[in-house]
Structure formats: structure tokens, C-alpha cells
Design a protein around this motif. Structure first.
Motif, mmCIF file in Angstrom:
data_model
loop_
_atom_site.group_PDB
_atom_site.id
_atom_site.type_symbol
_atom_site.label_atom_id
_atom_site.label_comp_id
_atom_site.label_asym_id
_atom_site.label_seq_id
_atom_site.Cartn_x
_atom_site.Cartn_y
_atom_site.Cartn_z
ATOM 1 N N ASP A 85 0.822 -1.208 0.000
ATOM 2 C CA ASP A 85 0.000 0.000 0.000
ATOM 3 C C ASP A 85 0.858 1.261 0.000
ATOM 4 O O ASP A 85 0.415 2.313 -0.453
ATOM 5 C CB ASP A 85 -0.915 0.026 1.236
ATOM 6 C CG ASP A 85 -1.972 -1.070 1.192
ATOM 7 O OD1 ASP A 85 -2.568 -1.261 0.120
ATOM 8 O OD2 ASP A 85 -2.189 -1.730 2.220
ATOM 9 N N ARG A 86 2.078 1.149 0.505
ATOM 10 C CA ARG A 86 2.957 2.305 0.635
ATOM 11 C C ARG A 86 4.274 2.047 -0.081
ATOM 12 O O ARG A 86 4.610 0.905 -0.391
ATOM 13 C CB ARG A 86 3.238 2.619 2.113
ATOM 14 C CG ARG A 86 1.991 2.974 2.908
ATOM 15 C CD ARG A 86 2.314 3.273 4.360
ATOM 16 N NE ARG A 86 2.790 2.085 5.064
ATOM 17 C CZ ARG A 86 3.982 1.961 5.605
ATOM 18 N NH1 ARG A 86 4.850 2.944 5.523
ATOM 19 N NH2 ARG A 86 4.328 0.853 6.244
ATOM 20 N N ASN A 93 8.106 -2.915 -5.129
ATOM 21 C CA ASN A 93 6.916 -2.795 -5.981
ATOM 22 C C ASN A 93 7.267 -2.739 -7.462
ATOM 23 O O ASN A 93 6.597 -3.383 -8.292
ATOM 24 C CB ASN A 93 6.113 -1.552 -5.593
ATOM 25 C CG ASN A 93 5.452 -1.694 -4.239
ATOM 26 O OD1 ASN A 93 4.797 -2.675 -3.947
ATOM 27 N ND2 ASN A 93 5.634 -0.701 -3.385
ATOM 28 N N LYS A 119 -2.328 -0.891 -2.848
ATOM 29 C CA LYS A 119 -2.647 0.344 -3.564
ATOM 30 C C LYS A 119 -1.711 0.578 -4.744
ATOM 31 O O LYS A 119 -2.116 1.161 -5.764
ATOM 32 C CB LYS A 119 -2.576 1.529 -2.604
ATOM 33 C CG LYS A 119 -3.692 1.553 -1.571
ATOM 34 C CD LYS A 119 -3.580 2.781 -0.676
ATOM 35 C CE LYS A 119 -4.711 2.825 0.344
ATOM 36 N NZ LYS A 119 -4.606 4.019 1.232
ATOM 37 N N LYS A 120 -0.465 0.149 -4.634
ATOM 38 C CA LYS A 120 0.481 0.378 -5.720
ATOM 39 C C LYS A 120 0.069 -0.383 -6.976
ATOM 40 O O LYS A 120 0.191 0.138 -8.092
ATOM 41 C CB LYS A 120 1.889 -0.032 -5.281
ATOM 42 C CG LYS A 120 2.470 0.833 -4.163
ATOM 43 C CD LYS A 120 2.600 2.278 -4.588
ATOM 44 C CE LYS A 120 3.189 3.140 -3.483
ATOM 45 N NZ LYS A 120 3.301 4.556 -3.865
ATOM 46 N N ARG A 122 -3.045 -1.262 -7.707
ATOM 47 C CA ARG A 122 -4.260 -0.608 -8.195
ATOM 48 C C ARG A 122 -3.926 0.658 -8.974
ATOM 49 O O ARG A 122 -4.459 0.874 -10.074
ATOM 50 C CB ARG A 122 -5.159 -0.258 -7.006
ATOM 51 C CG ARG A 122 -6.481 0.418 -7.415
ATOM 52 C CD ARG A 122 -7.122 1.109 -6.239
ATOM 53 N NE ARG A 122 -6.286 2.218 -5.752
ATOM 54 C CZ ARG A 122 -6.492 2.865 -4.612
ATOM 55 N NH1 ARG A 122 -7.475 2.514 -3.812
ATOM 56 N NH2 ARG A 122 -5.705 3.856 -4.256
ATOM 57 N N GLU A 123 -3.072 1.510 -8.426
ATOM 58 C CA GLU A 123 -2.722 2.757 -9.095
ATOM 59 C C GLU A 123 -2.032 2.504 -10.429
ATOM 60 O O GLU A 123 -2.325 3.173 -11.429
ATOM 61 C CB GLU A 123 -1.821 3.594 -8.182
ATOM 62 C CG GLU A 123 -2.520 4.093 -6.916
ATOM 63 C CD GLU A 123 -1.557 4.672 -5.900
ATOM 64 O OE1 GLU A 123 -0.331 4.654 -6.170
ATOM 65 O OE2 GLU A 123 -2.017 5.135 -4.836
ATOM 66 N N TYR A 124 -1.138 1.526 -10.451
ATOM 67 C CA TYR A 124 -0.394 1.214 -11.671
ATOM 68 C C TYR A 124 -1.335 0.708 -12.770
ATOM 69 O O TYR A 124 -1.281 1.173 -13.916
ATOM 70 C CB TYR A 124 0.669 0.163 -11.358
ATOM 71 C CG TYR A 124 1.509 -0.246 -12.549
ATOM 72 C CD1 TYR A 124 2.669 0.454 -12.868
ATOM 73 C CD2 TYR A 124 1.151 -1.337 -13.345
ATOM 74 C CE1 TYR A 124 3.450 0.084 -13.955
ATOM 75 C CE2 TYR A 124 1.916 -1.702 -14.437
ATOM 76 C CZ TYR A 124 3.063 -0.993 -14.738
ATOM 77 O OH TYR A 124 3.824 -1.353 -15.815
ATOM 78 N N CYS A 125 -2.197 -0.229 -12.421
ATOM 79 C CA CYS A 125 -3.082 -0.830 -13.418
ATOM 80 C C CYS A 125 -4.176 0.139 -13.867
ATOM 81 O O CYS A 125 -4.570 0.146 -15.035
ATOM 82 C CB CYS A 125 -3.706 -2.107 -12.854
ATOM 83 S SG CYS A 125 -2.511 -3.430 -12.569
ATOM 84 N N ALA A 126 -4.658 0.963 -12.947
ATOM 85 C CA ALA A 126 -5.684 1.946 -13.309
ATOM 86 C C ALA A 126 -5.100 2.983 -14.270
ATOM 87 O O ALA A 126 -5.770 3.394 -15.226
ATOM 88 C CB ALA A 126 -6.232 2.616 -12.053
ATOM 89 N N LYS A 127 -3.875 3.400 -14.024
ATOM 90 C CA LYS A 127 -3.233 4.397 -14.873
ATOM 91 C C LYS A 127 -3.037 3.873 -16.290
ATOM 92 O O LYS A 127 -3.077 4.653 -17.257
ATOM 93 C CB LYS A 127 -1.890 4.792 -14.263
ATOM 94 C CG LYS A 127 -1.187 5.938 -14.971
ATOM 95 C CD LYS A 127 0.086 6.330 -14.239
ATOM 96 C CE LYS A 127 0.776 7.496 -14.938
ATOM 97 N NZ LYS A 127 2.031 7.896 -14.232
ATOM 98 N N VAL A 135 -10.086 -5.014 -5.950
ATOM 99 C CA VAL A 135 -8.954 -4.379 -5.277
ATOM 100 C C VAL A 135 -9.005 -4.743 -3.801
ATOM 101 O O VAL A 135 -10.062 -4.659 -3.159
ATOM 102 C CB VAL A 135 -8.991 -2.842 -5.428
ATOM 103 C CG1 VAL A 135 -7.863 -2.199 -4.630
ATOM 104 C CG2 VAL A 135 -8.896 -2.444 -6.898
#
Length: 284
Positions: A85-86, A93, A119-120, A122-127, A135
Motif C-alpha cells: 500500500d505504501r 513494488n 494500492k500500488k 491498483r494505481e499502476y493498473c488503473a493508470k 482491489v
């Protein structure tokens, strides 16, 4: 050349950074010890389930089951990508996400869907506009097994509904405080492992009924173990990264103090020289 005032400000700034990295190192060390202990305790259970599955699978070689047999044509794959997540964990990551891209490249022409853990991911794949099916973030030890079971039930349902033709998991397998192995494993179809014994089995009510009950449980344990291994590896990576940052801050403080003392000594020497020169000039 920086003056003594500027150097003192830099020393204070680095000292503040040192306090933060040291505190984070202590927190990560505590969490690492906790999760490494949980991993060590859970591994025998995971290995036992794998052994049982191998023995049963050996006794039902003639039996067919969707989770064992797979599909003739694979068009859609699901990937469980486990990150944190961080950040502030070194390459923990980024290495996982690079491995994910390699898996996607090796399955060119196939539809790729993602179950993002952390979260990492999720953010990567969403972008990058990947199809995200679910998630899972902010996982804690008390709920981790339930979440693993939920993920396992979801992937089995997706497979049975032909949303996925294959399912993979990418995670870091914990080895030691200084090492973790990035692992890509196919979960579905399940590989038939060799039996460790030769005992014959009598199935009640039927081999198909036993497999239908056992295989989802096996997947749940596999995912749960992967979550534990990945979390222990995360805290180990962050502990090591913060330790390196703390050591670097200490080296910077030491060098800045040397520079400060050198400039201060040069200034004092110059002042003494000026006083001596002035005194000599007045005598003359």
C-alpha cells in the motif's frame, strides 16, 4: 563555498531526515519480525495441504475436473498482482510490476484482467487502463485469511463462468531478512503433483465430490500463503531501505560536521593571523 550558517542548516535538515528514517526502520523491523514468524508457522500447513492434494490426485488420475484439466484454448487470463500500500521499500513494488508486464507480454493477444492486492498495484493498473476485477488494500493479519478465501472463491467463480481461462499470482516469496524471490505461479488450472506415498484411497461419496470440495480450499491456502510471504517480504524490503537511508544520513551528518569544523577552523586561523599582523604593524 558554503558558509558555516548554510552548513548548520543542512546538518539540521539531514538530522530531521535521520530521525524519520530511523523511526520507520524500527516500525518496519517490528512488523517484519511479526510476519516472518507467521510465515514460518503457516508453511508446514500449506505444505501438508499440497501433499494431501498430490496423494489424492494420484489416486484419481482417471478423474477429470475443470480446475485440473484446464481449457484447450486460452483467451483470457486473470492475474493476482501483490504489491504494498505504501512506498519507501526500495525496488519491491517496481520489480513486481515489471514482472507483471513480462507476463502480459508473454500472453500477447489474450485479454488480461487484474485482481490488485495493494494500492500500488491498483494505481499502476488503473493508470494503464487494465481491466481491474477487484482491489484489496490495507490488509491486516486478523482479516488476511478471510480476504484470501474471498479472492480464492472469486477466481474459481470467474474460471467456472469462463471469465478467466487461466489464473496467475505474482508475489514475493520470503526467504530471509535480506532476500525474497519474485514468484510467478499459475493457480488455475492446478498442476497435478506427484504423490509422496503409494497408499490406495477409498473415496466417499465420490472422487469428483472430494475434488470439488478440496481444490477451492487448496487455492485459498495458496493465496493466503502468498499474501503472508509477500507482506513479510515487503516489511523486510522497507526495513532494509530505511536502514540504508539512516546509514547514509549518518554519513552525511559526519561529513557535514567535518566540513563545518574545517571552515570554522580556517576562519579562526584567519582571524588570528589578522590580529597578529595588526599587532606587528602597530609596533612598527
Amino acid at each position: 563555498m558554503a558558509g558555516t550558517k548554510e552548513i548548520k542548516l543542512r546538518i539540521k535538515s539531514v538530522q530531521s531526515t535521520h530521525q524519520i528514517t530511523k523511526a520507520m526502520e524500527i516500525v518496519s523491523t517490528t512488523k517484519f519480525k511479526k510476519f516472518s514468524s507467521i510465515v514460518a508457522q503457516s508453511r508446514p500447513y500449506a505444505e501438508s495441504i499440497k501433499t494431501i492434494l498430490g496423494n489424492i490426485a494420484n489416486g484419481v488420475k482417471s478423474e477429470r475436473h475443470p480446475l485440473f484439466d484446464g481449457r484447450e484454448v486460452v483467451k483470457k487470463i486473470g492475474v493476482i498482482v501483490m504489491t504494498s500500500d505504501r512506498g519507501l521499500a526500495g525496488s519491491f513494488n517496481s520489480s513486481t510490476l515489471k514482472e507483471f508486464e513480462k507476463l502480459v507480454a508473454s500472453n500477447s493477444g489474450k485479454e488480461v484482467s487484474v485482481i490488485a492486492v495493494g494500492k500500488k498495484a491498483r494505481e499502476y493498473c488503473a493508470k494503464r487502463n487494465y481491466d481491474i476485477k477487484a482491489v484489496y488494500a490495507q490488509l491486516i493479519p486478523e482479516t488476511m485469511y478471510d480476504k484470501a478465501r474471498e479472492i480464492g472463491e472469486n477466481v474459481v467463480e470467474y474460471y467456472n463462468d469462463e471469465i478467466f481461462d487461466e489464473v496467475y499470482v505474482i508475489y514475493n516469496k520470503f526467504v530471509s531478512a535480506l532476500r525474497s524471490d519474485l514468484t510467478v505461479k499459475r493457480l488455475i488450472p492446478i498442476e497435478r503433483t506427484e504423490a509422496t506415498g503409494t497408499a490406495a484411497y477409498i473415496f466417499e461419496p465420490s472422487p469428483e465430490g472430494i475434488l470439488t470440495s478440496l481444490l477451492p480450499k487448496y487455492l485459498n491456502i495458496e493465496i493466503y500463503q502468498a499474501l503472508l510471504e509477500n507482506t513479510a517480504s515487503e516489511h523486510s524490503a522497507r526495513k532494509n531501505a530505511m536502514q540504508s537511508a539512516t546509514d547514509n544520513a549518518e554519513d552525511m551528518i559526519k561529513n557535514l560536521n567535518l566540513e563545518y569544523n574545517r571552515i570554522r577552523q580556517a576562519s579562526i586561523t584567519q582571524e588570528i593571523s589578522e590580529i597578529v599582523s595588526g599587532a606587528a604593524a602597530s609596533q612598527n
